[in-house]
Design an enzyme around this catalytic site. Structure first.
Site, PDB file in Angstrom:
ATOM      1  N   GLY A 102       2.486   0.526   8.329  1.00 10.82           N
ATOM      2  CA  GLY A 102       1.427   1.521   8.441  1.00 10.82           C
ATOM      3  C   GLY A 102       1.436   2.217   9.784  1.00 10.82           C
ATOM      4  O   GLY A 102       2.336   2.042  10.608  1.00 10.82           O
ATOM      5  N   GLY A 148      -1.190   1.869  12.101  1.00 15.91           N
ATOM      6  CA  GLY A 148      -1.625   0.841  13.033  1.00 15.91           C
ATOM      7  C   GLY A 148      -1.163  -0.522  12.564  1.00 15.91           C
ATOM      8  O   GLY A 148      -1.482  -0.935  11.451  1.00 15.91           O
ATOM      9  N   GLY A 191      -0.675  -1.007   7.012  1.00 15.50           N
ATOM     10  CA  GLY A 191      -1.222  -1.083   8.360  1.00 15.50           C
ATOM     11  C   GLY A 191      -2.236  -2.208   8.406  1.00 15.50           C
ATOM     12  O   GLY A 191      -2.145  -3.171   7.636  1.00 15.50           O
ATOM     13  N   ASP A 192      -3.240  -2.080   9.278  1.00 16.11           N
ATOM     14  CA  ASP A 192      -4.232  -3.143   9.429  1.00 16.11           C
ATOM     15  C   ASP A 192      -5.335  -3.085   8.370  1.00 16.11           C
ATOM     16  O   ASP A 192      -6.178  -3.986   8.302  1.00 16.11           O
ATOM     17  CB  ASP A 192      -4.862  -3.063  10.827  1.00 16.11           C
ATOM     18  CG  ASP A 192      -3.845  -3.352  11.918  1.00 16.11           C
ATOM     19  OD1 ASP A 192      -3.148  -4.384  11.825  1.00 16.11           O
ATOM     20  OD2 ASP A 192      -3.739  -2.545  12.870  1.00 16.11           O
ATOM     21  N   GLY A 193      -5.333  -2.043   7.533  1.00 16.72           N
ATOM     22  CA  GLY A 193      -6.377  -1.891   6.530  1.00 16.72           C
ATOM     23  C   GLY A 193      -6.342  -2.943   5.440  1.00 16.72           C
ATOM     24  O   GLY A 193      -7.391  -3.489   5.060  1.00 16.72           O
ATOM     25  N   ARG A 195      -2.867  12.703  11.869  1.00 22.55           N
ATOM     26  CA  ARG A 195      -1.991  11.573  11.538  1.00 22.55           C
ATOM     27  C   ARG A 195      -0.511  11.917  11.680  1.00 22.55           C
ATOM     28  O   ARG A 195       0.313  11.046  11.881  1.00 22.55           O
ATOM     29  CB  ARG A 195      -2.272  11.072  10.118  1.00 22.55           C
ATOM     30  CG  ARG A 195      -3.472  10.140  10.043  1.00 22.55           C
ATOM     31  CD  ARG A 195      -3.577   9.457   8.684  1.00 22.55           C
ATOM     32  NE  ARG A 195      -4.613   8.429   8.711  1.00 22.55           N
ATOM     33  CZ  ARG A 195      -4.399   7.169   9.041  1.00 22.55           C
ATOM     34  NH1 ARG A 195      -3.179   6.784   9.380  1.00 22.55           N
ATOM     35  NH2 ARG A 195      -5.373   6.285   9.043  1.00 22.55           N
ATOM     36  N   ASN A 201       0.856  -1.187   0.000  1.00 23.46           N
ATOM     37  CA  ASN A 201       0.000   0.000   0.000  1.00 23.46           C
ATOM     38  C   ASN A 201       0.894   1.239   0.000  1.00 23.46           C
ATOM     39  O   ASN A 201       1.434   1.612   1.043  1.00 23.46           O
ATOM     40  CB  ASN A 201      -0.909   0.001   1.231  1.00 23.46           C
ATOM     41  CG  ASN A 201      -1.776   1.249   1.311  1.00 23.46           C
ATOM     42  OD1 ASN A 201      -1.795   2.055   0.382  1.00 23.46           O
ATOM     43  ND2 ASN A 201      -2.485   1.425   2.406  1.00 23.46           N
ATOM     44  N   PRO A 202       1.082   1.879  -1.150  1.00 25.00           N
ATOM     45  CA  PRO A 202       2.021   3.009  -1.218  1.00 25.00           C
ATOM     46  C   PRO A 202       1.501   4.260  -0.536  1.00 25.00           C
ATOM     47  O   PRO A 202       2.241   5.231  -0.373  1.00 25.00           O
ATOM     48  CB  PRO A 202       2.183   3.231  -2.725  1.00 25.00           C
ATOM     49  CG  PRO A 202       0.905   2.735  -3.314  1.00 25.00           C
ATOM     50  CD  PRO A 202       0.451   1.590  -2.450  1.00 25.00           C
ATOM     51  N   PHE A 203       0.224   4.250  -0.110  1.00 25.58           N
ATOM     52  CA  PHE A 203      -0.364   5.459   0.472  1.00 25.58           C
ATOM     53  C   PHE A 203      -0.493   5.367   1.991  1.00 25.58           C
ATOM     54  O   PHE A 203      -0.727   6.368   2.656  1.00 25.58           O
ATOM     55  CB  PHE A 203      -1.762   5.700  -0.121  1.00 25.58           C
ATOM     56  CG  PHE A 203      -1.788   5.632  -1.618  1.00 25.58           C
ATOM     57  CD1 PHE A 203      -1.206   6.615  -2.391  1.00 25.58           C
ATOM     58  CD2 PHE A 203      -2.383   4.552  -2.258  1.00 25.58           C
ATOM     59  CE1 PHE A 203      -1.220   6.547  -3.774  1.00 25.58           C
ATOM     60  CE2 PHE A 203      -2.403   4.471  -3.638  1.00 25.58           C
ATOM     61  CZ  PHE A 203      -1.820   5.464  -4.409  1.00 25.58           C
TER      62      PHE A 203
END
Length: 507
Positions: free
Chosen positions: A235, A237, A203-205, A299, A145-147
């Site tokens: 991430g 989280g 992260g956890d997404g 954030r 996830n690059p974002f």
């Protein structure tokens, strides 16, 4: 959609393919060169080399002490691969250069041609001990996830993770997610026969999306049982990695994925309006949900934004009126503690359960039917809707750690068929509320008198004010409206260090 593939060539061909598994192995020490031996110890490979004494600053691993200037131990857990080829024998391992960082390196020795069969046999036993219950050469679908987080996932993967996977001979297929929900689509269309693991650099997404993508398939139960979902912490989280690996380090997490043991994971069905989806981590209404979702604009504070959000709401003594119905399985804290310790000590039980779950979930069909129906149905028999006028925090967890040093659910287990539920009244004093925050870090939270801790099979929660509020499922925002949750024992699959418990301290 972009993809790339990375593998290692013939120099690291599997030596086991050339050795008969049934061939007796009697020797644990291999002589390599004139002045060196390799010995399979109790939990480490012991390298004795006269040349070490001449090499100032040589450091193999900082995990075990060296008994002499000529001897270096390499823990089996850090051994990534070994092979013998024309130049000689090479052993790749993860060298610990600091507390939170490992990187692959290798040692090489010449082997006489007359000793090559013994060397191959010895390598076979080395890899047996190094991988034990873990699968070798895992086929890993890597999603980046690059974002997410601070946008460093690609850099962390290239620098800290990929070198470990490559040295361990993992077969890697890399893809970058391009938008929210992209991982759901990838999982829905994944060739589950081609991969053993989906590894989320995020992260956890992304794990949440992958579980739901697999859950949307017609063969959902088979897909969720066959493909292990893991997180490589990149991430904001990273609760999944904390629970399964005990670390927030991408390189250490990569090593633990390489050596990870397949573990069944309870998943939770959430029904809301006409929608059904899966949760693997947590469900929250109240202070925790609002402190997470209402601080998105902070954030830049990193994990400190959660603490800030909680403090602000505690000082305001914010309450969240609701109606709640719960299917309780264990209510007394002492009984919960006994339940946890019984599971903790009984590896045989979990091992047997794993085999049973694999057999029952191999059917080519979708998600299990809902035992308790949906949030739109009549209350299940035996459930009673109870008003909570001053609810401060409703927090249900499927894992123990929700963030670093946030062990909200110390009695949580990967596959005991229960959701751990914490409820706290919003009218407790500000001093007690502040003590509760400190107690989460110290481990005293569970035993605090005002903390209601139960193990449940399911629940329904109906917020009173359905205009303003936050509901968080696995850290993701969902509509602020009634929802119902139901546990499915061992429906999902992950990789963990132990194979049966979380890394967080228990009760």
């Amino acid at each position: 959609m972009s993809s790339e593939t990375s593998t290692i060539g013939d120099p690291f061909a599997d030596p086991i393919a050339e050795v008969t598994r049934t061939e007796p192995i009697t020797e644990t020490t291999l002589i390599v060169g004139r002045n060196a031996t390799l010995t399979l110890g109790t939990d480490s490979l012991i390298v004795l080399d006269e040349g070490f004494a001449k090499e100032r600053g040589f450091r193999c691993c900082d995990l075990l002490p060296s008994n002499s200037k000529n001897t270096r131990p390499i823990p089996f857990h850090n051994v990534l691969w070994a092979n013998i080829s024309e130049p000689g024998l090479t052993i790749w391992f993860a060298q610990q250069t600091s507390k939170d960082f490992v990187q692959p390196t290798f040692i090489s020795y010449s082997v006489e041609k007359t000793n090559s069969l013994a060397a191959r046999t010895w390598i076979s036993k080395l890899l047996d001990r190094s991988y034990s219950k873990s699968q070798r050469q895992k086929r890993i679908k890597v999603l980046i996830n690059p974002f997410g987080g601070k946008g460093n996932a690609q850099k962390l993967y290239s620098r800290d993770i990929e070198p470990i996977f490559t040295a361990a001979q993992s077969v890697i297929d890399v893809e970058r997610t391009q938008y929210r929900g992209h991982a759901v689509e990838i999982a829905e269309n994944l060739d589950i026969e081609a991969y053993d693991v989906v590894a989320c650099c995020s992260g956890d997404g992304l794990p949440h999306e992958i579980f739901n993508g697999l859950g949307n398939r017609k063969d959902a139960r088979k897909a969720l049982s066959k493909v292990a979902i893991v997180q490589l912490p990149c991430g904001t989280g990273n609760a999944m990695s904390w629970n399964l690996n005990g670390t927030n380090s991408p390189s250490l997490a990569a090593l633990y994925v390489v050596k990870g043991i397949r573990t069944p994971l309870d998943l939770v069905s959430i029904t809301q309006t006409n929608r059904r989806f899966l949760s693997f981590l947590s469900q929250s209404v109240g202070i925790v949900a609002e402190s997470d979702l209402a601080t998105e604009h902070l954030r830049w504070m990193g994990e400190n934004r959660f603490t800030y959000g909680i403090l602000v709401r505690l000082l305001r003594k914010t309450v969240y009126p609701c109606d709640l119905a719960v299917k309780v399985t264990v209510e007394d804290k002492q009984t919960i503690r006994q339940h946890y310790r019984q599971e903790l000590d009984n590896r045989e039980l979990v091992s047997s359960r794993r085999a049973q779950l694999a057999a029952t979930e191999s059917a080519n069909n979708g998600l299990p039917p809902l035992k308790f129906g949906t949030v739109g149905d009549e209350l299940p028999e035996g459930w009673e809707l109870v008003p909570y006028d001053t609810l401060g925090n409703f927090y249900a967890g499927n894992m123990a750690w929700m963030a670093a040093n946030a062990n909200f659910f110390p009695a949580a287990l990967p596959n005991d068929g229960n959701i751990d539920l914490v409820c706290i009244d919003g009218h407790i004093s500000r001093i007690t509320a502040l003590k509760s925050i400190a107690a989460v870090e110290s481990g005293a939270f569970y035993d605090m008198e005002h903390v209601s801790y139960r193990k449940v099979e399911g629940f329904r929660i109906i917020p009173r004010d359905q205009k303003n509020g936050y509901i968080s499922i696995d850290g993701e925002k969902v509509p602020f409206e009634p929802f119902q949750a139901e546990i499915h024992r061992g429906l999902g699959t992950v990789l963990s260090k132990s194979g049966h418990i979380y890394e967080a301290p228990g009760v």
